[in-house]
Motif scaffolding. Structure first.
Motif, PDB file in Angstrom:
ATOM      1  N   UNK A 136       0.847  -1.184   0.000  1.00  0.00           N
ATOM      2  CA  UNK A 136       0.000   0.000   0.000  1.00  0.00           C
ATOM      3  C   UNK A 136       0.884   1.235   0.000  1.00  0.00           C
ATOM      4  N   UNK A 137       0.263   2.371  -0.290  1.00  0.00           N
ATOM      5  CA  UNK A 137       0.964   3.649  -0.278  1.00  0.00           C
ATOM      6  C   UNK A 137       0.295   4.574   0.725  1.00  0.00           C
ATOM      7  N   UNK A 138       1.093   5.449   1.293  1.00  0.00           N
ATOM      8  CA  UNK A 138       0.574   6.529   2.128  1.00  0.00           C
ATOM      9  C   UNK A 138       1.031   7.822   1.481  1.00  0.00           C
ATOM     10  N   UNK A 139       0.083   8.719   1.235  1.00  0.00           N
ATOM     11  CA  UNK A 139       0.431  10.031   0.688  1.00  0.00           C
ATOM     12  C   UNK A 139       0.408  11.029   1.827  1.00  0.00           C
ATOM     13  N   UNK A 140       1.556  11.698   2.029  1.00  0.00           N
ATOM     14  CA  UNK A 140       1.650  12.682   3.097  1.00  0.00           C
ATOM     15  C   UNK A 140       2.757  13.669   2.761  1.00  0.00           C
ATOM     16  N   UNK A 141       2.754  14.800   3.475  1.00  0.00           N
ATOM     17  CA  UNK A 141       3.841  15.744   3.319  1.00  0.00           C
ATOM     18  C   UNK A 141       5.065  15.180   4.026  1.00  0.00           C
TER      19      UNK A 141
END
Length: 154
Positions: A136-141
């Motif tokens: 899975x991917x996590x999109x964050x700054x």
């Protein structure tokens, strides 16, 4: 080889290099190091790496800032592309945030070969732990607030 009374040595430390003792040692450290933070907030030279109690210093410093708090949430999604650290946006890059928008952060890189204005988007981060039975991917700054850091990160 030392003398038998080496244990009883009490070196004299000059007063001008000592931080006065107080009920709040973190406040004393911050006051000694960042005595004029509000006057120097945008001066990249003002902020310098310090020591191993950086989490306590950062927590105290954030408590001094009387401004709107922003929380940026991440989200997870199936893996589909990789992040590209172009323009110097990689681990260890030091910058000053100049504007926080909903989907992008504006800043100025203050050290290295990529000094100047930069836009920071949310990046896709993929855990590499092989014990996780799915990808899975996590999109964050990809940022962390830091007023002090360990010597390993300086």
């Amino acid at each position: 080889m030392g003398d038998i009374d080496d244990v009883d040595i009490n070196p004299r430390i000059p007063d001008d290099v000592m931080i006065p003792s107080s009920d709040n040692p973190i406040a004393s450290i911050v006051t000694a190091i960042y005595s004029s933070i509000t006057d120097n907030m945008k001066d990249p030279i003002f902020f310098t790496p310090k020591n191993s109690i950086v989490d306590l210093i950062n927590e105290y410093m954030l408590s001094l800032i009387d401004d709107e708090e922003k929380v940026y949430l991440s989200y997870d999604s199936p893996e589909n592309d990789n992040a590209d650290p172009a323009h110097g946006l990689c681990n260890g890059t030091r910058l000053i945030v100049t504007k926080m928008r909903q989907f992008i952060i504006e800043g100025k890189i203050i050290l290295g070969s990529n000094i100047g204005d930069v836009f920071i988007p949310r990046l896709s981060l993929t855990p590499s732990d092989v014990r996780i039975p799915f990808k899975f991917q996590r999109r964050q700054f990809p940022i962390i607030v830091s007023f002090a850091m360990t010597i390993n990160k300086s």
